[in-house]
Enzyme design. Structure first.
Site, short mmCIF file in Angstrom:
data_model
loop_
_atom_site.label_atom_id
_atom_site.label_comp_id
_atom_site.label_asym_id
_atom_site.label_seq_id
_atom_site.Cartn_x
_atom_site.Cartn_y
_atom_site.Cartn_z
CG ASP A 1 44.02 6.34 25.32
OD1 ASP A 1 43.63 5.54 25.89
OD2 ASP A 1 44.96 6.95 25.06
CB SER A 55 43.69 5.82 17.53
OG SER A 55 44.37 4.82 17.44
CD GLU A 78 51.06 5.68 27.45
OE1 GLU A 78 50.13 6.39 27.11
OE2 GLU A 78 51.14 4.45 27.40
CE LYS A 124 48.94 4.47 30.08
NZ LYS A 124 47.34 4.43 29.66
C1 5MM Z 1 44.18 2.15 24.98
O1 5MM Z 1 45.36 2.33 23.94
C2 5MM Z 1 45.83 3.74 23.85
C3 5MM Z 1 45.87 4.11 22.42
O2 5MM Z 1 46.37 3.62 21.72
P1 5MM Z 1 46.70 3.92 20.24
O3 5MM Z 1 46.86 5.48 20.11
O4 5MM Z 1 47.84 3.27 19.79
O5 5MM Z 1 45.29 3.67 19.68
C4 5MM Z 1 47.03 3.47 24.49
O6 5MM Z 1 48.09 4.64 24.49
C5 5MM Z 1 47.07 3.01 26.07
O7 5MM Z 1 46.49 4.07 26.64
C6 5MM Z 1 48.44 2.81 26.51
O8 5MM Z 1 49.11 2.06 25.68
C7 5MM Z 1 48.18 1.67 27.48
O9 5MM Z 1 47.54 0.74 27.31
P2 5MM Z 1 47.96 -0.97 27.41
O10 5MM Z 1 46.82 -1.80 26.44
O11 5MM Z 1 49.36 -1.17 27.24
O12 5MM Z 1 47.55 -1.10 29.15
#
Ligand code: 5MM
Length: 341
Positions: A24, A26, A178, A220
């Site tokens: 997800d 952005s 989360e 999460k």
């Molecule tokens: C995939 O990244 C997610 C979206 O981040 P942005 O809104 O900053 O673009 C992020 O929320 C992600 O789902 C979580 O942080 C977990 O990702 P990581 O890389 O920390 O496992």
């Protein structure tokens, strides 16, 4: 609200051997990831990349329980016209959607952030449900530094997480809650533990106040880890022991499952930590992964934007998904990484 159905979905999201793919990113984040592999972040390239992941048969059918999508992706079709959501459903995984709209500076609290996106959320959730989303995600960001986090930042973010979670359940969507305590900084693991404990306690207090059914959600969180710039890095065993202790102290057993973020850990660290936690079982909730970077760094590199690399990208994704699937049962060993290399 049908709580039995919400509980069924939440339980499936954390089924042993499976975990969640956080795809997800952005627009700004995926651009950063693509810049690192020399790929232009166009709508077509983002679609091709994510289609490659969702068509990874082995990973998706055996090790991935659900996929968190970004708004753009949930409305996109694969090259052959199949909606990407359908590809996920056909693999047996559950489609989910990130519904927060990012962060803004928190007034009166220099250096701190609050996550936004509650306006019109009820209407947006209805549309996402019709498109196939059965769970959602909202990420709060808490930074550790000199004099922060403030109690104000912890409270407003917990309040927003609970508002979001209640709206999701009313729309028959399982909320992934989360609250991420960042691992940037030079703090040690005990400071991370202490801050995460405050954040989780406040979050569950707000969830109760706003009548969120714990049986119909997934948490999460971050793990208890040393800050990236801390001179003393905690061992795998210490991370596992402190994280399990922390979660047992803060997360009611009514919650069906916990799915960690990777937060900047290396691929193998994220796998080893999850695996070591399962050695400390039995645990009162399902415990698995919801990784973004730790699942995607390898396939992104292998793919590098080239159609001829799709099979290599899928192989790299399947490998990381398999390793984390094993870790979610405490059956991973580092020798399995070397065998695949
Ligand atoms: C995939 O990244 C997610 C979206 O981040 P942005 O809104 O900053 O673009 C992020 O929320 C992600 O789902 C979580 O942080 C977990 O990702 P990581 O890389 O920390 O496992």
């Amino acid at each position: 609200m049908n709580l039995t159905e919400l509980n069924r979905i939440a339980t499936a999201m954390v089924a042993p051997g499976k975990g969640i793919l956080a795809a997800d990113e952005s627009s700004g984040t995926i651009k950063k990831r693509f810049d690192a592999i020399g790929v232009e972040s166009t709508e077509g390239n983002r679609r091709d990349y994510r289609e490659m992941l969702f068509r990874s048969k082995e990973a998706m059918s055996q090790f991935i329980s659900g996929v968190i999508l970004y708004d753009e992706t949930i409305w996109q079709d694969a090259k052959d016209g199949t909606p990407l959501v359908k590809l996920i459903e056909q693999s047996g995984a559950i489609p989910g959607i990130k519904v927060d709209e990012g962060t803004q500076a928190l007034p009166m609290c220099p250096g701190e952030l609050v996550t936004v996106g509650l306006d019109k959320l009820a209407e947006r959730l209805k549309k996402y449900y019709e498109r196939g989303a059965r769970f959602a995600k909202w990420r709060a960001v808490i930074d550790i530094g000199s004099g922060i986090p403030s109690m104000t930042a912890i409270r407003v973010n917990a309040h927003a997480l609970a508002r979001y979670a209640a709206l999701c359940q009313a729309a028959q969507i399982v909320p992934i809650v989360e609250p991420e305590v960042l691992m940037d900084g030079d703090h040690d693991i005990d400071r991370c533990y202490e801050v995460t404990q405050r954040v989780l306690n406040k979050t569950f207090q707000e969830l109760r106040v706003q009548r969120v059914a714990l049986e119909g959600m997934v948490l999460k969180p971050n793990m208890a880890v040393s800050g990236k710039k801390c001179a003393k890095q905690a061992s795998v065993e210490e991370v596992a022991e402190k994280t399990v202790r922390l979660l047992k102290a803060c997360v009611p057993a009514a919650v069906p499952g916990i799915a960690f973020l990777s937060g900047g850990q290396s691929d193998e660290e994220a796998t080893a930590h999850l695996n070591a936690m399962h050695k400390l079982g039995p645990l009162p909730w399902g415990l698995t992964f919801s990784y973004g970077r730790a699942l995607q760094a390898a396939p992104q590199k292998a793919w590098s934007g080239k159609a001829e690399n799709v099979a290599a990208g899928q192989k790299a994704f399947s490998h990381r998904a398999r390793m984390n699937g094993l870790a979610s049962k405490g059956e991973w060993q580092s020798s399995l990484e070397k065998k695949a290399a």
